[in-house]
Write an enzyme that holds these catalytic residues in place. Sequence first.
Site, short mmCIF file in Angstrom:
data_model
loop_
_atom_site.label_atom_id
_atom_site.label_comp_id
_atom_site.label_asym_id
_atom_site.label_seq_id
_atom_site.Cartn_x
_atom_site.Cartn_y
_atom_site.Cartn_z
CG ASP A 146 23.66 -57.63 -26.60
OD1 ASP A 146 24.79 -57.34 -26.18
OD2 ASP A 146 23.21 -58.79 -26.57
CB SER A 147 26.66 -59.10 -29.71
OG SER A 147 26.37 -59.75 -28.49
CB CYS A 173 26.64 -55.13 -25.74
SG CYS A 173 27.93 -56.30 -26.16
CD GLU A 201 23.22 -65.26 -28.28
OE1 GLU A 201 22.83 -65.55 -29.41
OE2 GLU A 201 23.03 -64.15 -27.76
CB CYS A 209 28.34 -60.69 -19.82
SG CYS A 209 27.65 -61.33 -21.37
CG HIS A 246 24.22 -63.03 -23.41
ND1 HIS A 246 24.64 -61.88 -24.02
CD2 HIS A 246 23.68 -63.81 -24.39
CE1 HIS A 246 24.40 -61.97 -25.32
NE2 HIS A 246 23.81 -63.12 -25.57
N1 DGL Z 1 25.98 -59.37 -24.11
C1 DGL Z 1 27.34 -59.06 -24.39
C2 DGL Z 1 28.00 -58.38 -23.21
O1 DGL Z 1 27.34 -57.81 -22.37
C3 DGL Z 1 28.23 -60.20 -24.79
C4 DGL Z 1 27.74 -61.18 -25.76
C5 DGL Z 1 28.75 -61.51 -26.82
O2 DGL Z 1 29.81 -62.10 -26.53
O3 DGL Z 1 28.43 -61.19 -27.95
O4 DGL Z 1 29.21 -58.37 -23.14
#
Ligand code: DGL
Length: 287
Positions: free
Chosen positions: A23-24, A86, A171, A205, A207
């Site tokens: 993931d990012s 992600c 974050e 997403c 997150h």
């Molecule tokens: N967790 C990432 C997703 O599912 C997004 C986070 C980011 O913007 O880096 O899209």
Amino acid sequence: MRHPQMIKTNKFPQVPGPIGIFDSGYGGLTILRQIRSLMPQYDYLYLGDNARAPYGTRSFDIVYEFTLQAVRYLFEQGCHLVILGCNTASAKALRSIQQNDLPQMDSQRRVLGVIRPTVEVVGSISQSRHVGIMATSGTVRSTTYELEIAKLHPDIKVTGEACPMWVPLVENDEYDNPGADYFVKKNIDSLFRRDPEIDSVILGCTHYPLLLNKIRQYMPAGVHVIEQGRYVAESLQDYLRRHPEMAARITTGGNATFLTTERAEEFQQKAATFMGEPLTAERVYLG
Ligand code: DGL
């Protein structure tokens, strides 16, 4: 400390290795947590590109380039199977990697995403056939969810709502604080203004599960909130049942190892919240 690979090679370790999850940043940990609770027997190698997060506002080319670097790195560490935990990377990089890069890198290795397993279940959840997607700007702009849903459930009308502040709230550890209420309510209200008939909302997403308390608070009564972790985990389990040759290439020690491109100490502290348990991490370099 693992150092940058100066020479690119397509010779990856052939012995069994862990499942790679990328993931990012921290979001993919919500996916790892669900996968690991369903299949605790396997080893996992998590990689968060925290130094370059967020990806959600980045261009197609950059997300593709960063994701490919991460996949290659995980292959070099011995992974035969990598899950892009992600949505942004799944939306913007997965297809190119599967179609163009994998055949050249190693046609026996696999990269899977989180969007398809989520799309597969939405058809049996929505009654009104009006579905909302809450995701990063990148995922919404890519229209990947619309395209995938149209293939499997052509009768469903999809409305995407970009929530650019939600990832920074998570974050920066603000997801439980009052400041988060404003942005969560704002995007939910906007989505339902655009289509009041929505009865199911995909959290597109990884997150967003951390914002779930606030999301539930502002979501209209009776709307299904679809958290993808569980469906991604079940889909992976099914994939490994159907592909015993891949399952045989995954080590089974029950260990999870964590890598980050940012400072390890900070990752350890925040990642513990996502995983619900303390952990140690190591810093690595991509590119
Ligand atoms: N967790 C990432 C997703 O599912 C997004 C986070 C980011 O913007 O880096 O899209």
